[in-house]
Design a protein around this motif. Structure first.
Motif, PDB file in Angstrom:
ATOM      1  N   ASN A 164      -4.383  12.833  -5.047  1.00 15.55           N
ATOM      2  CA  ASN A 164      -5.398  13.369  -4.140  1.00 15.55           C
ATOM      3  C   ASN A 164      -6.350  12.272  -3.673  1.00 15.55           C
ATOM      4  O   ASN A 164      -6.723  12.226  -2.498  1.00 15.55           O
ATOM      5  N   ARG A 165      -6.748  11.390  -4.572  1.00 14.63           N
ATOM      6  CA  ARG A 165      -7.619  10.269  -4.174  1.00 14.63           C
ATOM      7  C   ARG A 165      -6.923   9.361  -3.180  1.00 14.63           C
ATOM      8  O   ARG A 165      -7.524   8.894  -2.211  1.00 14.63           O
TER       9      ARG A 165
ATOM     10  N   GLU B 278      -6.246   9.342   4.522  1.00 12.46           N
ATOM     11  CA  GLU B 278      -6.791  10.181   5.599  1.00 12.46           C
ATOM     12  C   GLU B 278      -7.999   9.506   6.252  1.00 12.46           C
ATOM     13  O   GLU B 278      -8.141   9.504   7.476  1.00 12.46           O
ATOM     14  N   GLY B 279      -8.854   8.896   5.444  1.00 13.77           N
ATOM     15  CA  GLY B 279     -10.004   8.172   5.992  1.00 13.77           C
ATOM     16  C   GLY B 279      -9.581   6.972   6.821  1.00 13.77           C
ATOM     17  O   GLY B 279     -10.161   6.705   7.885  1.00 13.77           O
ATOM     18  N   ALA B 280      -8.564   6.250   6.353  1.00 10.85           N
ATOM     19  CA  ALA B 280      -8.070   5.105   7.120  1.00 10.85           C
ATOM     20  C   ALA B 280      -7.421   5.564   8.423  1.00 10.85           C
ATOM     21  O   ALA B 280      -7.559   4.902   9.460  1.00 10.85           O
ATOM     22  N   LEU B 281      -6.729   6.698   8.380  1.00 12.04           N
ATOM     23  CA  LEU B 281      -6.118   7.234   9.594  1.00 12.04           C
ATOM     24  C   LEU B 281      -7.182   7.594  10.628  1.00 12.04           C
ATOM     25  O   LEU B 281      -7.051   7.273  11.812  1.00 12.04           O
TER      26      LEU B 281
ATOM     27  N   TRP C 202      -2.419  -5.651   8.879  1.00 12.30           N
ATOM     28  CA  TRP C 202      -3.015  -4.320   8.887  1.00 12.30           C
ATOM     29  C   TRP C 202      -4.531  -4.463   8.844  1.00 12.30           C
ATOM     30  O   TRP C 202      -5.062  -5.437   8.321  1.00 12.30           O
ATOM     31  N   GLN C 203      -5.227  -3.492   9.381  1.00 11.28           N
ATOM     32  CA  GLN C 203      -6.691  -3.462   9.314  1.00 11.28           C
ATOM     33  C   GLN C 203      -7.096  -2.885   7.959  1.00 11.28           C
ATOM     34  O   GLN C 203      -6.479  -1.945   7.471  1.00 11.28           O
ATOM     35  N   THR C 204      -8.141  -3.449   7.383  1.00 16.26           N
ATOM     36  CA  THR C 204      -8.619  -3.004   6.072  1.00 16.26           C
ATOM     37  C   THR C 204      -9.923  -2.251   6.236  1.00 16.26           C
ATOM     38  O   THR C 204     -10.789  -2.653   6.996  1.00 16.26           O
ATOM     39  N   ILE C 205     -10.043  -1.159   5.511  1.00 13.66           N
ATOM     40  CA  ILE C 205     -11.274  -0.383   5.490  1.00 13.66           C
ATOM     41  C   ILE C 205     -11.550  -0.004   4.037  1.00 13.66           C
ATOM     42  O   ILE C 205     -10.630   0.280   3.286  1.00 13.66           O
ATOM     43  N   GLU C 206     -12.803  -0.048   3.650  1.00 19.02           N
ATOM     44  CA  GLU C 206     -13.166   0.314   2.278  1.00 19.02           C
ATOM     45  C   GLU C 206     -13.603   1.773   2.243  1.00 19.02           C
ATOM     46  O   GLU C 206     -14.485   2.191   2.982  1.00 19.02           O
ATOM     47  N   ILE C 207     -12.956   2.533   1.373  1.00 18.53           N
ATOM     48  CA  ILE C 207     -13.274   3.949   1.203  1.00 18.53           C
ATOM     49  C   ILE C 207     -13.473   4.208  -0.284  1.00 18.53           C
ATOM     50  O   ILE C 207     -12.555   4.002  -1.082  1.00 18.53           O
ATOM     51  N   ASP C 208     -14.665   4.628  -0.654  1.00 12.66           N
ATOM     52  CA  ASP C 208     -15.013   4.924  -2.055  1.00 12.66           C
ATOM     53  C   ASP C 208     -14.729   3.752  -2.984  1.00 12.66           C
ATOM     54  O   ASP C 208     -14.239   3.906  -4.089  1.00 12.66           O
ATOM     55  N   GLY C 209     -15.007   2.542  -2.520  1.00 13.05           N
ATOM     56  CA  GLY C 209     -14.831   1.356  -3.358  1.00 13.05           C
ATOM     57  C   GLY C 209     -13.402   0.850  -3.442  1.00 13.05           C
ATOM     58  O   GLY C 209     -13.132  -0.094  -4.173  1.00 13.05           O
TER      59      GLY C 209
ATOM     60  N   TYR D 234      -4.583   4.176  -1.547  1.00 13.23           N
ATOM     61  CA  TYR D 234      -4.214   4.012  -2.951  1.00 13.23           C
ATOM     62  C   TYR D 234      -5.201   4.765  -3.829  1.00 13.23           C
ATOM     63  O   TYR D 234      -6.362   4.929  -3.481  1.00 13.23           O
ATOM     64  N   GLY D 235      -4.736   5.185  -4.991  1.00 12.74           N
ATOM     65  CA  GLY D 235      -5.605   5.787  -5.991  1.00 12.74           C
ATOM     66  C   GLY D 235      -6.394   4.702  -6.712  1.00 12.74           C
ATOM     67  O   GLY D 235      -6.282   3.510  -6.398  1.00 12.74           O
TER      68      GLY D 235
END
Length: 136
Positions: free
Chosen positions: A46-47, A53-56, A88-95, A119-120
């Motif tokens: 789920n994580r 989903e956030g990166a999308l 690829w473009q990198t984005i930080e989501i929840d650390g 990734y989890g």
């Protein structure tokens, strides 16, 4: 008064019941441990899904803002688990890092394919999502 000779059968029966209860307890503990592992894996999946989903969504927002600079020569290759993808473009989501890639898939129409990887926490759970997006 009573002259009955005991054969020790009560001791043997109690030992058999104790053995059965021990086997039942060990089996229950193994089942509980397995269920805990399954729940942990579901949480990690789920994580990873939420990160992808956030990166999308970030990729779609980037297409909306910069659709003229994206070409159809950008081909995405999926990396191995735990390896940061190149190009690829990198984005930080929840650390954690999540990645997205954009590709124009239509010549006449402005249609884009966005692929995202999340990734989890432990890095072993990976989710890949893909969407087709047309800027408005």
């Amino acid at each position: 008064m009573f002259n009955v000779k005991q054969g020790g059968s009560a001791l043997i029966i109690c030992m058999i019941f104790l053995l059965l209860l021990t086997i039942l307890g060990v089996s229950s503990m193994q089942s509980a441990t397995m269920q805990e592992k399954m729940v942990g894996n579901a949480v990690e999946e789920n994580r990873a899904f939420q990160a992808a989903e956030g990166a999308l969504r970030a990729g779609e927002a980037n297409v909306q803002a910069n659709s003229a600079s994206i070409s159809n020569e950008n081909v995405a290759t999926l990396p191995s688990v735990g390896v940061a993808p190149s190009g690829w473009q990198t984005i930080e989501i929840d650390g954690r890092n999540a990645y997205y890639h954009q590709q124009k898939i239509g010549y006449a129409n402005s249609v884009f394919r966005i692929t995202a990887i999340g990734y989890g926490i432990d890095g072993n759970a990976r989710v890949v999502l893909q969407s087709t997006y047309r800027p408005y």
